[in-house]
Write a protein that holds these residues in place. Structure first.
Motif, short mmCIF file in Angstrom:
data_model
loop_
_atom_site.label_atom_id
_atom_site.label_comp_id
_atom_site.label_asym_id
_atom_site.label_seq_id
_atom_site.Cartn_x
_atom_site.Cartn_y
_atom_site.Cartn_z
N PRO A 32 0.82 -1.21 0.00
CA PRO A 32 0.00 0.00 0.00
C PRO A 32 0.86 1.26 0.00
O PRO A 32 1.96 1.28 0.53
CB PRO A 32 -0.78 -0.09 1.31
CG PRO A 32 -0.64 -1.48 1.78
CD PRO A 32 0.60 -2.03 1.19
N TYR A 44 -2.34 3.43 -3.70
CA TYR A 44 -2.96 2.11 -3.57
C TYR A 44 -3.31 1.91 -2.10
O TYR A 44 -2.46 1.56 -1.29
CB TYR A 44 -2.00 1.02 -4.06
CG TYR A 44 -1.80 1.09 -5.55
CD1 TYR A 44 -2.54 0.29 -6.40
CD2 TYR A 44 -0.90 1.99 -6.10
CE1 TYR A 44 -2.38 0.39 -7.78
CE2 TYR A 44 -0.73 2.08 -7.47
CZ TYR A 44 -1.48 1.28 -8.30
OH TYR A 44 -1.33 1.37 -9.66
N LEU A 49 -6.48 -3.39 -1.23
CA LEU A 49 -5.68 -4.62 -1.33
C LEU A 49 -6.25 -5.73 -0.46
O LEU A 49 -6.13 -6.91 -0.79
CB LEU A 49 -4.23 -4.34 -0.93
CG LEU A 49 -3.47 -3.39 -1.85
CD1 LEU A 49 -2.15 -2.99 -1.22
CD2 LEU A 49 -3.25 -4.03 -3.20
N PRO A 53 -8.00 -10.77 -1.88
CA PRO A 53 -6.74 -11.24 -2.45
C PRO A 53 -6.90 -12.47 -3.35
O PRO A 53 -6.08 -12.71 -4.23
CB PRO A 53 -5.89 -11.57 -1.23
CG PRO A 53 -6.45 -10.72 -0.14
CD PRO A 53 -7.93 -10.65 -0.42
N TYR A 94 -3.33 -10.96 1.99
CA TYR A 94 -2.85 -9.69 2.53
C TYR A 94 -2.29 -9.98 3.90
O TYR A 94 -2.97 -10.59 4.73
CB TYR A 94 -3.98 -8.66 2.61
CG TYR A 94 -3.48 -7.29 2.97
CD1 TYR A 94 -2.99 -6.44 2.00
CD2 TYR A 94 -3.46 -6.86 4.29
CE1 TYR A 94 -2.51 -5.18 2.32
CE2 TYR A 94 -2.97 -5.62 4.62
CZ TYR A 94 -2.49 -4.78 3.64
OH TYR A 94 -2.00 -3.54 3.97
N LYS A 106 0.97 -5.75 3.16
CA LYS A 106 1.30 -5.95 1.75
C LYS A 106 0.51 -7.14 1.22
O LYS A 106 0.10 -8.02 1.97
CB LYS A 106 2.79 -6.16 1.54
CG LYS A 106 3.37 -7.33 2.29
CD LYS A 106 4.89 -7.35 2.15
CE LYS A 106 5.49 -8.41 3.05
NZ LYS A 106 6.95 -8.41 2.98
N LEU A 107 0.33 -7.14 -0.08
CA LEU A 107 -0.31 -8.24 -0.78
C LEU A 107 0.79 -9.17 -1.27
O LEU A 107 1.69 -8.73 -1.99
CB LEU A 107 -1.12 -7.70 -1.96
CG LEU A 107 -1.88 -8.72 -2.79
CD1 LEU A 107 -2.95 -9.41 -1.96
CD2 LEU A 107 -2.51 -8.04 -4.00
N TYR A 167 -9.23 -3.46 -8.02
CA TYR A 167 -8.17 -4.11 -8.78
C TYR A 167 -8.62 -5.40 -9.43
O TYR A 167 -9.41 -6.14 -8.88
CB TYR A 167 -6.97 -4.42 -7.88
CG TYR A 167 -6.54 -3.27 -7.01
CD1 TYR A 167 -6.46 -1.98 -7.51
CD2 TYR A 167 -6.24 -3.48 -5.69
CE1 TYR A 167 -6.08 -0.94 -6.71
CE2 TYR A 167 -5.85 -2.43 -4.88
CZ TYR A 167 -5.78 -1.15 -5.39
OH TYR A 167 -5.40 -0.12 -4.60
#
Length: 169
Positions: A32, A44, A49, A53, A94, A106-107, A167
């Motif tokens: 992000p 982002y 996110l 996922p 995530y 974070k992804l 997304y």
């Protein structure tokens, strides 16, 4: 389509899937914050996110960005997969951790690289996987974009002009 940099972040392990040998590599897909895409600085948000996922699971890994007649096309095209498909994305999630007193997220996912196809399509990628060398990849991310408020900056002081939402891999 936005092209974001992805990094493989760990050593490859071997696995078998559908009777084929694969190198399985942990990857960071998106962190992000402000990232530079094909049209400039985009924000982002973590909440985007975190939404789902699982949309990344099963997406193909291909060499280079697929283009037809000068226009970007999906890597899910049979011709693209036949010419440059080398694997799939699985186990996307995530994750969060505490760093310096703040939550960091974070992804992440695993890149499943078909050993035989990777060797055939791109020897350089194959050699990097075999030697556990970091590889930089692109998500080929599709997103809706909203204009950011004038002068928008993220929590690290980075300016951005757009907010990426909804997304699709």
């Amino acid at each position: 389509m936005e092209r974001l940099l992805v990094n493989s972040v760990g050593p490859a392990r071997k696995a078998t899937f559908a009777g084929r040998d694969f190198y399985v590599v942990p990857m960071t897909l998106v962190v992000p914050g402000v990232l530079h895409g094909s049209k400039g600085a985009y924000y982002y948000p973590a909440e985007e996110l975190k939404k789902d996922p699982s949309i990344w699971n099963g997406l193909p890994l291909v060499v280079d960005h697929p283009v037809r007649d000068g226009v970007s096309i999906s890597a899910r095209n049979p011709e693209v997969l036949n010419d440059s498909g080398i694997g799939y994305v699985f186990n996307a999630k995530y994750v969060t951790s505490k760093q310096k007193g703040q939550e960091q997220g974070k992804l992440v996912a695993e890149g499943w690289f078909d050993v035989a196809l990777t060797r055939k399509v791109n020897q350089g990628v194959y050699n990097s996987l075999k030697s556990n060398t970091t590889i930089e990849l692109s998500t080929g991310l599709y997103a809706e974009t909203d204009p950011a408020p004038y002068g928008a900056i993220d929590n690290k002081g980075r300016a951005y002009k757009f907010i990426a939402r909804n997304y699709q891999g």
